[in-house]
Scaffold this motif. Structure first.
Motif, PDB file in Angstrom:
ATOM      1  N   GLN A 321       3.925  13.112  49.894  1.00 37.61           N
ATOM      2  CA  GLN A 321       5.362  13.327  49.668  1.00 37.61           C
ATOM      3  C   GLN A 321       6.203  12.375  50.521  1.00 37.61           C
ATOM      4  O   GLN A 321       7.144  11.756  50.032  1.00 37.61           O
ATOM      5  CB  GLN A 321       5.715  14.775  49.983  1.00 37.61           C
ATOM      6  CG  GLN A 321       7.182  15.127  49.825  1.00 37.61           C
ATOM      7  CD  GLN A 321       7.418  16.625  49.902  1.00 37.61           C
ATOM      8  OE1 GLN A 321       6.720  17.404  49.287  1.00 37.61           O
ATOM      9  NE2 GLN A 321       8.407  17.024  50.677  1.00 37.61           N
ATOM     10  N   ARG A 322       5.855  12.310  51.797  1.00 36.08           N
ATOM     11  CA  ARG A 322       6.531  11.366  52.694  1.00 36.08           C
ATOM     12  C   ARG A 322       5.541  10.575  53.532  1.00 36.08           C
ATOM     13  O   ARG A 322       5.879   9.513  54.054  1.00 36.08           O
ATOM     14  CB  ARG A 322       7.498  12.105  53.632  1.00 36.08           C
ATOM     15  CG  ARG A 322       8.675  12.744  52.923  1.00 36.08           C
ATOM     16  CD  ARG A 322       9.555  13.544  53.882  1.00 36.08           C
ATOM     17  NE  ARG A 322      10.183  12.729  54.898  1.00 36.08           N
ATOM     18  CZ  ARG A 322      10.081  12.947  56.208  1.00 36.08           C
ATOM     19  NH1 ARG A 322       9.326  13.941  56.671  1.00 36.08           N
ATOM     20  NH2 ARG A 322      10.711  12.171  57.065  1.00 36.08           N
ATOM     21  N   SER A 323       4.317  11.086  53.665  1.00 31.70           N
ATOM     22  CA  SER A 323       3.328  10.431  54.515  1.00 31.70           C
ATOM     23  C   SER A 323       1.932  10.901  54.128  1.00 31.70           C
ATOM     24  O   SER A 323       1.754  11.755  53.252  1.00 31.70           O
ATOM     25  CB  SER A 323       3.583  10.757  55.992  1.00 31.70           C
ATOM     26  OG  SER A 323       3.291  12.126  56.247  1.00 31.70           O
ATOM     27  N   PHE A 324       0.934  10.362  54.810  1.00 34.04           N
ATOM     28  CA  PHE A 324      -0.459  10.712  54.575  1.00 34.04           C
ATOM     29  C   PHE A 324      -0.719  12.201  54.793  1.00 34.04           C
ATOM     30  O   PHE A 324      -1.535  12.816  54.114  1.00 34.04           O
ATOM     31  CB  PHE A 324      -1.341   9.883  55.515  1.00 34.04           C
ATOM     32  CG  PHE A 324      -2.797  10.260  55.516  1.00 34.04           C
ATOM     33  CD1 PHE A 324      -3.607   9.981  54.431  1.00 34.04           C
ATOM     34  CD2 PHE A 324      -3.355  10.890  56.614  1.00 34.04           C
ATOM     35  CE1 PHE A 324      -4.951  10.327  54.429  1.00 34.04           C
ATOM     36  CE2 PHE A 324      -4.695  11.238  56.622  1.00 34.04           C
ATOM     37  CZ  PHE A 324      -5.492  10.949  55.525  1.00 34.04           C
ATOM     38  N   SER A 325       0.010  12.800  55.754  1.00 34.45           N
ATOM     39  CA  SER A 325      -0.261  14.193  56.132  1.00 34.45           C
ATOM     40  C   SER A 325       0.692  15.197  55.503  1.00 34.45           C
ATOM     41  O   SER A 325       0.728  16.356  55.908  1.00 34.45           O
ATOM     42  CB  SER A 325      -0.212  14.336  57.658  1.00 34.45           C
ATOM     43  OG  SER A 325       1.076  14.017  58.148  1.00 34.45           O
ATOM     44  N   SER A 326       1.453  14.785  54.484  1.00 37.57           N
ATOM     45  CA  SER A 326       2.494  15.656  53.933  1.00 37.57           C
ATOM     46  C   SER A 326       1.978  17.008  53.462  1.00 37.57           C
ATOM     47  O   SER A 326       2.646  18.021  53.641  1.00 37.57           O
ATOM     48  CB  SER A 326       3.204  14.954  52.772  1.00 37.57           C
ATOM     49  OG  SER A 326       4.145  14.015  53.243  1.00 37.57           O
ATOM     50  N   ASN A 327       0.814  17.026  52.815  1.00 36.31           N
ATOM     51  CA  ASN A 327       0.331  18.300  52.274  1.00 36.31           C
ATOM     52  C   ASN A 327      -0.801  18.878  53.116  1.00 36.31           C
ATOM     53  O   ASN A 327      -1.704  19.524  52.603  1.00 36.31           O
ATOM     54  CB  ASN A 327      -0.125  18.137  50.817  1.00 36.31           C
ATOM     55  CG  ASN A 327      -1.345  17.231  50.691  1.00 36.31           C
ATOM     56  OD1 ASN A 327      -1.572  16.366  51.535  1.00 36.31           O
ATOM     57  ND2 ASN A 327      -2.126  17.412  49.633  1.00 36.31           N
ATOM     58  N   THR A 328      -0.713  18.658  54.434  1.00 36.59           N
ATOM     59  CA  THR A 328      -1.727  19.195  55.340  1.00 36.59           C
ATOM     60  C   THR A 328      -1.088  20.173  56.322  1.00 36.59           C
ATOM     61  O   THR A 328       0.127  20.190  56.526  1.00 36.59           O
ATOM     62  CB  THR A 328      -2.401  18.073  56.147  1.00 36.59           C
ATOM     63  OG1 THR A 328      -1.439  17.487  57.037  1.00 36.59           O
ATOM     64  CG2 THR A 328      -2.973  16.995  55.237  1.00 36.59           C
ATOM     65  N   LEU A 329      -1.928  20.978  56.951  1.00 36.24           N
ATOM     66  CA  LEU A 329      -1.445  21.923  57.954  1.00 36.24           C
ATOM     67  C   LEU A 329      -0.691  21.218  59.065  1.00 36.24           C
ATOM     68  O   LEU A 329       0.334  21.699  59.546  1.00 36.24           O
ATOM     69  CB  LEU A 329      -2.625  22.701  58.541  1.00 36.24           C
ATOM     70  CG  LEU A 329      -3.296  23.737  57.633  1.00 36.24           C
ATOM     71  CD1 LEU A 329      -4.657  24.122  58.203  1.00 36.24           C
ATOM     72  CD2 LEU A 329      -2.421  24.972  57.479  1.00 36.24           C
ATOM     73  N   ARG A 330      -1.182  20.064  59.474  1.00 35.90           N
ATOM     74  CA  ARG A 330      -0.584  19.390  60.630  1.00 35.90           C
ATOM     75  C   ARG A 330       0.690  18.626  60.280  1.00 35.90           C
ATOM     76  O   ARG A 330       1.469  18.284  61.166  1.00 35.90           O
ATOM     77  CB  ARG A 330      -1.594  18.432  61.264  1.00 35.90           C
ATOM     78  CG  ARG A 330      -1.858  17.187  60.455  1.00 35.90           C
ATOM     79  CD  ARG A 330      -2.924  16.313  61.104  1.00 35.90           C
ATOM     80  NE  ARG A 330      -3.059  15.039  60.411  1.00 35.90           N
ATOM     81  CZ  ARG A 330      -3.718  14.862  59.289  1.00 35.90           C
ATOM     82  NH1 ARG A 330      -4.306  15.905  58.717  1.00 35.90           N
ATOM     83  NH2 ARG A 330      -3.814  13.672  58.722  1.00 35.90           N
ATOM     84  N   GLY A 331       0.920  18.365  58.979  1.00 33.24           N
ATOM     85  CA  GLY A 331       2.046  17.516  58.617  1.00 33.24           C
ATOM     86  C   GLY A 331       3.179  18.182  57.880  1.00 33.24           C
ATOM     87  O   GLY A 331       4.277  17.637  57.808  1.00 33.24           O
ATOM     88  N   VAL A 332       2.934  19.363  57.323  1.00 29.53           N
ATOM     89  CA  VAL A 332       3.930  19.940  56.413  1.00 29.53           C
ATOM     90  C   VAL A 332       5.214  20.346  57.124  1.00 29.53           C
ATOM     91  O   VAL A 332       6.300  20.307  56.527  1.00 29.53           O
ATOM     92  CB  VAL A 332       3.318  21.130  55.638  1.00 29.53           C
ATOM     93  CG1 VAL A 332       3.051  22.316  56.554  1.00 29.53           C
ATOM     94  CG2 VAL A 332       4.212  21.533  54.476  1.00 29.53           C
ATOM     95  N   HIS A 333       5.151  20.710  58.402  1.00 27.41           N
ATOM     96  CA  HIS A 333       6.380  21.100  59.101  1.00 27.41           C
ATOM     97  C   HIS A 333       7.330  19.911  59.288  1.00 27.41           C
ATOM     98  O   HIS A 333       8.553  20.110  59.336  1.00 27.41           O
ATOM     99  CB  HIS A 333       6.057  21.741  60.448  1.00 27.41           C
ATOM    100  CG  HIS A 333       5.834  23.213  60.369  1.00 27.41           C
ATOM    101  ND1 HIS A 333       4.623  23.753  59.979  1.00 27.41           N
ATOM    102  CD2 HIS A 333       6.663  24.269  60.579  1.00 27.41           C
ATOM    103  CE1 HIS A 333       4.722  25.078  59.982  1.00 27.41           C
ATOM    104  NE2 HIS A 333       5.940  25.412  60.329  1.00 27.41           N
ATOM    105  N   ARG A 334       6.793  18.707  59.396  1.00 25.48           N
ATOM    106  CA  ARG A 334       7.679  17.539  59.486  1.00 25.48           C
ATOM    107  C   ARG A 334       8.474  17.376  58.196  1.00 25.48           C
ATOM    108  O   ARG A 334       9.682  17.115  58.217  1.00 25.48           O
ATOM    109  CB  ARG A 334       6.862  16.280  59.773  1.00 25.48           C
ATOM    110  CG  ARG A 334       6.394  16.144  61.211  1.00 25.48           C
ATOM    111  CD  ARG A 334       5.928  14.738  61.501  1.00 25.48           C
ATOM    112  NE  ARG A 334       4.754  14.386  60.714  1.00 25.48           N
ATOM    113  CZ  ARG A 334       3.502  14.564  61.109  1.00 25.48           C
ATOM    114  NH1 ARG A 334       3.264  15.114  62.292  1.00 25.48           N
ATOM    115  NH2 ARG A 334       2.489  14.215  60.347  1.00 25.48           N
ATOM    116  N   ASP A 335       7.787  17.518  57.065  1.00 26.84           N
ATOM    117  CA  ASP A 335       8.484  17.422  55.784  1.00 26.84           C
ATOM    118  C   ASP A 335       9.470  18.565  55.604  1.00 26.84           C
ATOM    119  O   ASP A 335      10.560  18.388  55.049  1.00 26.84           O
ATOM    120  CB  ASP A 335       7.475  17.427  54.635  1.00 26.84           C
ATOM    121  CG  ASP A 335       6.769  16.083  54.479  1.00 26.84           C
ATOM    122  OD1 ASP A 335       6.930  15.227  55.366  1.00 26.84           O
ATOM    123  OD2 ASP A 335       6.055  15.894  53.478  1.00 26.84           O
ATOM    124  N   ALA A 336       9.084  19.753  56.064  1.00 26.91           N
ATOM    125  CA  ALA A 336       9.987  20.904  55.960  1.00 26.91           C
ATOM    126  C   ALA A 336      11.275  20.638  56.728  1.00 26.91           C
ATOM    127  O   ALA A 336      12.378  20.939  56.252  1.00 26.91           O
ATOM    128  CB  ALA A 336       9.298  22.166  56.476  1.00 26.91           C
TER     129      ALA A 336
END
Length: 358
Positions: A321-336
């Motif tokens: 969505q925005r990065s490699f980790s967008s749909n992962t546990l470690r990355g979704v809060h950044r997108d949120a």
């Protein structure tokens, strides 16, 4: 006046949206079709483990329990999400399936399968993709007498004992399932390009440490694609050893099904009992079809998770969505944080404009 945001989906993405919205002064309402706010995690195959250590799988202010270097299993992730949902203290309505979203004024009316209509100033679609696995089309599929399933339907290897199995795909799920099945069956991975194995640990550190330290997690998808060709599969050495020893193999994807098997790229045919597609997923967003927010193939029209058709609609959990980790546990809060911040600004601007007009 408190703004209400409707969040469709109670998995990791929906809970991340609820946390960020709550902290930004919204009244979040999470609508989850399942019996618990854990998303699709209980439905994955039994042996699934994260490819990120516990230290990189927690949420802000809510760490994953246990040793930070271990790789949590499927049921541990579900338990973690369930605990996080309770810790949040927001309105989460389980066994509530959304069937339609329609515009009402500047906001939305959200229709559920039990006949209710809930209103919100904004909507975040965070329903994931597990319910919509990709099923590639191959000639001859209709005449094939064996079994065809997706990795979403796979649970454990026992019933495939002594079979000839072809797993289509070159990602983490394909490798994990192929390796597991190879203990009881004859297995090949059918790939469009060779599996790209990356050492899980370099210089004594898990790769997720290096992704964070080198800020690779924050790179946009196009930039990351220039660095790495194909799908990365993190490997402790187990998968490489299994491929090198012939425990299972990889070969160019077959060109068609035959009645009893497949025709490989070199023209040879082979009997096959089961073909498992581990070829990814597409966003599951049927409730937005009538809203006009999707393209003709059902994909969301968005940029970085923000709808291009409705300014108060956003998405979370989309792959890259925005990065490699967008749909992962470690990355979704950044997108949120990103999408909630923009939605907050848009709603505030609308409210200010309305006040000025009055």
């Amino acid at each position: 006046m408190t703004r209400r945001i409707m969040i469709i989906g109670g998995g990791q993405s929906g809970l991340a949206a609820a946390r960020t919205a709550r902290d930004a002064g919204w009244d979040p309402v999470v609508l989850e079709a399942g019996t618990r706010p854990v998303g699709s995690w209980p439905d994955y195959y039994d042996s699934l483990t994260l490819f990120s250590p516990a230290a990189y799988s927690g949420f802000p202010g809510y760490n994953f329990p246990g040793h930070p270097d271990r790789y949590p299993a499927r049921d541990e992730v579900a338990a973690f999400l369930n605990g996080y949902a309770a810790w949040l203290g927001v309105d989460i309505q389980t066994e509530t399936r959304v069937i339609d979203v329609s515009p009402t004024g500047p906001g939305f009316a959200v229709h559920t399968d039990d006949g209710r209509v809930l209103s919100g100033d904004a909507v975040v679609a965070a329903s994931g993709s597990f319910g919509h696995p990709v099923r590639p089309r191959f000639p001859g599929r209709d005449k094939f007498t064996g079994e065809v399933l997706t990795v979403a339907e796979y649970r454990s290897p026992e019933r495939f004992a002594d079979q000839r199995v072809v797993v289509v795909g070159a990602g983490n799920s394909a490798i994990q399932v192929g390796y597991e099945l190879a203990g009881v069956a004859r297995v090949s991975l059918a790939v469009r390009s060779p599996v790209q194995l990356v050492p899980q640990v370099r210089a004594g550190r898990d790769m997720h440490y290096w992704f964070k330290t080198l800020r690779l997690d924050l790179l946009p998808p196009a930039a990351l694609a220039r660095l790495f060709k194909g799908t990365l599969v993190f490997d402790t050495g187990t998968y490489r050893a299994a491929l090198d020893s012939g425990r299972f193999d990889q070969r160019p994807v077959f060109t068609e099904f035959t009645e009893t098997g497949v025709r490989w790229a070199d023209g040879t045919t082979e009997p096959v009992d089961t073909v498992i597609f581990a070829t990814g997923y597409r966003p599951s967003l049927p409730y937005l079809a009538e809203l006009g927010a999707l393209d003709p193939t059902g994909l969301p029209l968005h940029r970085r998770g923000l709808s291009l058709t409705h300014p108060r609609l956003a998405y979370l959990g989309l792959e890259f969505q925005r990065s490699f980790s967008s749909n992962t546990l470690r990355g979704v809060h950044r997108d949120a944080g990103y999408v909630i911040n923009v939605l907050s600004s848009r709603v505030a601007t609308t409210a200010l404009t309305d006040t000025t007009r009055k």
